[in-house]
Structures are given as C-alpha cells and as structure tokens.
Write an enzyme that holds these catalytic residues in place. Structure first.
Site, PDB file in Angstrom:
ATOM      1  N   TYR A   1      -7.400   5.796   4.144  1.00 44.15           N
ATOM      2  CA  TYR A   1      -7.587   4.873   3.033  1.00 44.15           C
ATOM      3  C   TYR A   1      -6.386   3.870   3.671  1.00 44.15           C
ATOM      4  CZ  TYR A   1      -5.976   2.054  -0.927  1.00 44.15           C
ATOM      5  OH  TYR A   1      -5.571   0.567  -1.626  1.00 44.15           O
TER       6      TYR A   1
ATOM      7  N   CYS B   1     -25.884   1.960 -13.870  1.00 46.11           N
ATOM      8  CA  CYS B   1     -25.225   3.354 -14.266  1.00 46.11           C
ATOM      9  C   CYS B   1     -26.174   4.113 -13.663  1.00 46.11           C
ATOM     10  CB  CYS B   1     -23.827   2.920 -14.794  1.00 46.11           C
ATOM     11  SG  CYS B   1     -23.612   4.253 -14.782  1.00 46.11           S
TER      12      CYS B   1
ATOM     13  N   CYS C   1     -18.516  -2.493 -18.868  1.00 51.72           N
ATOM     14  CA  CYS C   1     -18.893  -2.872 -17.773  1.00 51.72           C
ATOM     15  C   CYS C   1     -20.146  -3.727 -17.310  1.00 51.72           C
ATOM     16  CB  CYS C   1     -18.962  -1.138 -17.639  1.00 51.72           C
ATOM     17  SG  CYS C   1     -19.223  -0.365 -16.058  1.00 51.72           S
TER      18      CYS C   1
ATOM     19  N   CYS D   1     -13.846   1.583 -15.647  1.00 53.84           N
ATOM     20  CA  CYS D   1     -14.211   2.836 -15.368  1.00 53.84           C
ATOM     21  C   CYS D   1     -12.920   4.176 -14.659  1.00 53.84           C
ATOM     22  CB  CYS D   1     -15.348   3.172 -14.279  1.00 53.84           C
ATOM     23  SG  CYS D   1     -16.830   4.494 -14.055  1.00 53.84           S
TER      24      CYS D   1
ATOM     25  N   GLU E   1       1.041  -1.869   0.112  1.00 59.62           N
ATOM     26  CA  GLU E   1      -0.011  -0.288   0.089  1.00 59.62           C
ATOM     27  C   GLU E   1       0.988   1.253  -0.208  1.00 59.62           C
ATOM     28  OE1 GLU E   1      -3.111   0.081  -0.296  1.00 59.62           O
ATOM     29  OE2 GLU E   1      -4.048  -1.374  -0.476  1.00 59.62           O
TER      30      GLU E   1
ATOM     31  N   ASP F   1     -10.741   4.776  -2.827  1.00 56.54           N
ATOM     32  CA  ASP F   1      -9.506   5.402  -2.890  1.00 56.54           C
ATOM     33  C   ASP F   1     -10.202   6.080  -4.513  1.00 56.54           C
ATOM     34  OD1 ASP F   1     -10.605   3.369  -5.621  1.00 56.54           O
ATOM     35  OD2 ASP F   1      -8.028   2.977  -5.902  1.00 56.54           O
TER      36      ASP F   1
ATOM     37  N   CYS G   1     -17.412   1.625 -21.290  1.00 61.51           N
ATOM     38  CA  CYS G   1     -19.244   0.545 -20.782  1.00 61.51           C
ATOM     39  C   CYS G   1     -19.414  -0.417 -21.791  1.00 61.51           C
ATOM     40  CB  CYS G   1     -19.701   2.655 -20.934  1.00 61.51           C
ATOM     41  SG  CYS G   1     -19.030   4.198 -19.896  1.00 61.51           S
TER      42      CYS G   1
END
Length: 297
Positions: free
Chosen positions: A126, A215, A209, A199, A43, A144, A206
């Site tokens: 985070y 959406c 997706c 995305c 991380e 995030d 799209c």
C-alpha cells in the site's frame, strides 16, 4: 438521478472524481508542492492513527527533518522520541531506517518507482503505491481498507469487504482507474475519501453518497445488510501496550540513561514491567547497558 442497476468504470470514476473535487478535506499532503518525503512520512504516521493526531506531528517532523538526510544524520532514538504519542513506535524506527536507505542508496531523494519503494524498510504494498501515486502522479491502484469497502458495496454488491487479498484487490481497483495519470490519482484519493467520510464501516451515509444511484448493494436492496463488526481492540488501559508506552515516555523525557529501577514508577507490576522491557528490547526501541540502565536507540 433515477436508480440504475450498473455503472461503467468510467461513470463510477467520474462520479468519484467530481465529488472529491468539492468535498476533499484540506490536508497537508494534498496541497500543491508538498514534498515526496512528506508524503512518505505522512503514510507511515497515518497507519492506524487518526488524521487529526497526525497533522501536528507531521508538521513538527518536517520542520525538524525536511529531507531524509536530515533524519538519517540523527540517532534512531531521536525518531522514537519525536514520535511521542502517535502509537506503534516501531514505525518511527522503520521511518528512520527508510531515511538512511534513501540517503545511502538513492542520493537523498525518495524514489518514484514502486519496486524501489518496496525495497525500503517498513514500506509495504500500500505505502509504495500511495507514494508513487500521490507524490509523483504515477498511475497505480492504491487499495486501503476504505477503498476495498467502497468497491465491495458499489461494485460487488456486498455489505463488507472480505479479507485483504492483493491478487484480487489490486486488479479490482485497476479495472476502475481512469486512463489519465492525473485523473487516476484523483480517483484513488477520492475513493479513499469516500470510504473515510461517507461509505463508512458502521454507518454508511447512502443518502449523500455520489454513488447511491449506481451502487450495486443499494440497488439490490441491501442484501445481507448485517455489517460485520470487527473484534474490538483489547482495552488499552492497564495493557502491556500501555506499559510499553509508559516506559518509552520516561526515556523520551531525558537524553540521559535511565536506571531500570525507575521503571517501577511507570509500571508497578513486576511481571508486566518485565514483559514490557523484554518486548521493547526485542523491537529495538530501547537499549540496555551493563549497569542496568536504558536509553532510546
């Protein structure tokens, strides 16, 4: 499937979790048995650094320092040296300070509690939740940039996420989390992956997706379709950041002190060289002696 105007939180979570089960990238920190220390290190490394650059460095790091105590036993400068070209080397100092704190305050084991994680140097909102969720399977919202973007489009119907705001973002993600801890962890990871691969900020795909038919942005006909372009980062070539990196590169190449006069080889411009040295000293990334020699901390 036919277009729909809305989707329940459960429907959206199921779509993301099912998609992630098929399309998730095979990344080290997602493999069974990957240690909590490795998750914390990853991380730190992933902050503003592409995955492809992190993977080899992470492997080297964990081979050399498989436990926090192993890193804590070394000078902080060794962390800076091992960081090499990952960028933003201040993260290496913070990670070393984390290793020391974990060793001294938590018996060498990465804590699993968000509040305890937040008490570690360099660990923010985070990172604390990411470690608690991905290393220990706790149920927390992880937010995030990618997740914020998916929520903005799929749930709120906007082309972009607005300015980060934990008081808004964390409840928004919490409202979507499955009740089951394991499913919630997969959903967090899946939303992150969806934003990273499909995305995306500039060219959302799209047509592939899993949320296309639910959406809110797409269903509404892409209102305010113009996607905000973030200001481009200042050019690295010739920048003070490059000058700082050049000086650190000289110091990483040797275990011995380096005379300040040698920095002219790496940064010819005196004014820029002075700014770089001052900044590195202020950040604790280099140490000066009375003889105008420099070392890593």
């Amino acid at each position: 499937m036919p277009p729909s105007t809305t989707a329940s939180a459960g429907d959206l979570a199921s779509l993301v979790v099912d998609w992630f089960a098929v399309h998730a990238r095979d990344l080290p920190w997602r493999r069974p048995g990957f240690p909590a220390w490795g998750t914390l290190v990853s991380e730190f490394m992933l902050q503003q650094t592409p995955v492809i650059r992190v993977i080899p460095r992470l492997d080297e790091w964990l081979t050399r320092w498989p436990e926090p105590a192993d890193l804590a036993a070394e000078p902080a400068g060794e962390a800076v040296r091992a960081w090499q070209s990952l960028g933003y080397p201040r993260r290496a100092l913070n990670l070393h300070a984390c290793a020391v704190a974990i060793t001294e305050r938590f018996g060498g084991a990465v804590p699993n509690d968000v509040e305890a994680l937040l008490s570690l140097p360099g660990v923010g909102d985070y990172t604390a939740r990411a470690v608690a969720v991905f290393a220990f399977g706790s149920r927390h919202p992880v937010v995030d940039t990618n997740i914020r973007r998916v929520i903005a489009r799929a749930v709120d119907g906007h082309p972009d996420a607005s300015t980060p705001n934990p008081k808004r973002d964390l409840p928004a993600m919490t409202a979507l989390l499955p009740a089951d801890d394991s499913a919630a962890a997969r959903f967090n990871a899946g939303m992150m992956e969806l934003g990273a691969l499909v995305c995306t900020a500039r060219s959302p795909k799209c047509e592939i997706c899993p949320l296309a038919h639910v959406c809110a942005w797409r269903t509404a006909g892409y209102p305010d379709r113009e996607i905000t372009r973030k200001p481009k980062q200042k050019k690295y070539e010739g920048s003070d950041r490059q000058a700082r990196g050049a000086i650190l590169k000289l110091l990483r190449a040797t275990a011995h002190p380096v005379a300040g006069t040698r920095f002219a080889e790496a940064v010819p411009d005196p004014a820029q060289r002075g700014r770089a040295i001052t900044g590195l000293l202020t950040d604790g990334l280099i140490v000066a002696s009375a003889d105008d020699e420099f070392t890593l901390p």
